[in-house]
Design an enzyme around this catalytic site. Structure first.
Site: not given
Length: 623
Positions: A192, A133, A313, A357, A355, A195, A581
């Site tokens: 991050s 980013r 999440n 987030d 989920d 998951e 995503w």
């Protein structure tokens, strides 16, 4: 009005002023005072994505033309925006996170390049495409948070590495996608990996040498979450032990959750980062692999010395194996920049079942002598708080199609969940809106102090969601749900809208065929710029939403619009290169509707508008 003399004069005066300022990032502070620069990932510390530049306006925008382009040489999703300091532009790429320094005075000639040597296996643990980013600037350095967890400081003039520090370990699934945020003498970065069952955090490193200043975990004991005396002192209701009572078993098929009446809440409680992860848990104590990712973008208020951010999440996506509120996932925090200690925190989606987030950006704005904090959450609600105290003054659905809750209690921040949307192991919940990628993902909204409105990209997507049993294995995906996605009731997958942040009521709304996945930019001439997945870069009237200009770039836009001034001309730019995503399934050639956690089916039509994988490029426009 631009003049060459003004641009150069400001640059010289800023340079002369730098040694006199105390902050390590004094050069950044001086640079940000000149609207010709774009020295912060979102323009300024307030995160507004707003520029005082106004040469491009409603009357002449029809004459906006491509000025130059730069191909990054890297495929996959390109998020964020470059950094512009004087005559230099610093451009980043998706993995392997190359950096280019371009001389705007010399036809964008490459002055230096940095090519990180990262293990290719890192790509396998990047959840939702190989994105980065962006970059940070300050203390004479360019800061890059590499996907492999290493944060590096590069000499802004030469590109030479000054220091490097390992923030996260990809071997356990922990990676980084955020832009480092330079604030005073600190570099803020995150984590991050929810998951993959990672226990995430926000961390501050010292700009001078990369040493760790503080780390605040999203879950776990108060001491490790940097929660102490005075936390939520103005809003003790946010520190409730439990906010729902189980109805018909709660964590069972057919069970749901009902709000505990406010007068029955146990408020002002401590150690909630452990006590709200109830037994039995899928692994250990739950919070030890609790998720709570932090992706950016993070604003800062110098008046109070507070930095704001959201946590993601809870792990795992199957809610039945982590009963309880699961604090402090899904939370907006305000923390002291120097110590990391939390001033306040409000959990937006207790016991997340979808989920949703909470990582989306916070935007600071002033009105009536007060500073407010605004946040468009993935759960479909827009929130406004008094920034210093955390008092919630408005929380509304960004669109009526949001159907998992009826509303939010302004005293407690607790959403009133609907049993019809509740999810449980081996039960396929259908027609839940929004989908897991939320009514907005990482693509940041923008604010205009001229109109007093927020401008937000939208996802208009619903889903089916089925939690399944999933065992935790370090470094392996730990999702615990399958889902499909499809357009919401408007018949489209996206939109772009303006909101009054004091009420969070919608002012205008434009439909988009696909999710508007590009970050927004506002300017002093009442223009709003953003990009779309079907390759359009658009400008609309900030007051009415009327489309005024568009240009089709080479690949879908998931980058953030930005602007700068050079040699008397305002330039507007955006990175293209589809991914994230929404585009990762297309990039990888996935076609099963449930692939990429539902994105393959929901966004299958993207192949009609994009080559795959998306090729990264920067497009810059001027009159």
């Amino acid at each position: 009005m631009f003049t060459k003399k003004r641009v150069l004069g400001l640059a010289v005066s800023a340079a002369l002023a730098m040694p006199m300022l105390a902050s390590a990032a004094a050069d950044q502070e001086a640079t940000m005072k000149d609207a010709n620069n774009w020295a912060h990932p979102r323009g300024q510390h307030d995160n507004q994505g707003y520029s005082k530049l106004a040469q491009v306006n409603k009357g002449n925008i029809k004459n906006l033309k491509a000025a130059w382009t730069f191909a990054t040489g890297v495929n996959r999703g390109h998020e964020g925006s470059p950094v512009v300091v004087g005559n230099m532009m610093y451009v980043h790429t998706a993995f392997p996170n190359n950096v280019y320094a371009l001389d705007l005075n010399d036809n964008q000639k490459i002055v230096w390049s940095y090519f990180p040597k990262q293990d290719p296996s890192v790509q396998a643990v990047l959840c939702c495409d190989n994105v980065s980013r962006g970059l940070g600037y300050g203390d004479g350095k360019i800061y890059l948070q590499q996907n492999d967890g290493n944060m590096v400081a590069l000499d802004a003039k030469t590109g030479a590495k000054v220091w490097s520090v390992l923030v996260n370990d990809p071997k356990v699934g922990a990676t980084n996608t955020n832009a480092p945020h330079v604030i005073k003498d600190k570099i803020i970065t995150g984590c991050s990996g929810a998951e993959f069952g990672v226990r995430c955090f926000l961390a501050a490193y010292n700009a001078k040498d990369g040493s760790l200043a503080w780390k605040a975990y999203s879950t776990g004991p108060d001491a490790e979450a940097l929660i102490g005396e005075g936390f939520n002192k103005d809003t003790p209701e946010y520190s409730a032990l439990s906010v729902y009572q189980d109805v018909n078993g709660g964590n069972k098929q057919g069970g749901s959750f009902k709000m505990i009446p406010n007068d029955q809440l146990k408020i002002g409680e401590k150690e909630l980062g452990t006590r709200t992860w109830l037994k039995p848990q899928a692994v250990k104590d739950g919070w030890q692999h609790g998720g709570g990712s932090t992706w950016g973008w993070w604003p800062y208020d110098a008046k109070t010395n507070l930095v704001y951010y959201g946590t993601g999440n809870p792990s795992v996506w199957n809610p039945d194996v982590r009963p309880g509120d699961n604090k402090w996932s899904m939370t907006i925090f305000a923390r002291d920049l120097d110590t990391g200690m939390a001033r306040w925190g409000m959990q937006m989606t207790p016991h997340d079942e979808w989920d949703y987030d909470g990582i989306n950006e916070v935007i600071l704005f002033d009105k009536g002598g007060k500073t407010y904090a605004w946040h468009h959450d993935r759960n479909g609600f827009a929130y406004t708080w008094v920034a210093e105290s955390g008092k919630l003054i408005a929380a509304e659905k960004v669109h009526p199609f949001v159907n998992w809750a009826t509303g939010v209690d302004l005293k407690t921040g607790v959403p009133n969940k609907l049993a019809s949307a509740s999810t449980h192991q081996d039960y396929n919940a259908k027609g839940v809106c929004p989908a897991a990628l939320g009514t907005k993902d990482q693509q940041p909204a923008a604010y205009s102090p001229k109109t007093g409105l927020m401008y937000s990209p939208l996802n208009h997507v619903c889903m089916t969601y089925e939690p399944v049993e999933s065992k935790y294995v370090a470094g392996q995906p730990w999702v615990g749900a399958t889902l499909t996605m499809f357009p919401g009731p408007d018949g489209v997958m996206g939109g772009f809208a303006a909101y009054d942040p004091m009420t969070n009521k919608k002012v205008w709304y434009n439909k988009e065929k696909f999710s508007a996945w590009g970050g927004a930019l506002t300017t002093a001439s009442n223009l709003v710029f953003f990009g779309t997945l079907d390759r359009w870069f658009k400008a609309v009237d900030a007051q009415s939403g009327k489309e005024l200009w568009k240009f089709q770039v080479g690949s879908g836009v998931i980058g953030n619009a930005f602007t700068y001034g050079h040699k008397g001309k305002q330039h507007v730019g955006v990175l293209s290169g589809i991914g994230g995503w929404a585009g990762v399934a297309m990039n990888l050639g996935m076609t099963n509707p449930t692939d990429a956690l539902g994105a393959a089916g929901g966004y299958a039509e993207l192949v009609k508008y994009n080559a795959a994988p998306g090729g990264g490029a920067l497009s810059v426009f001027a009159l």
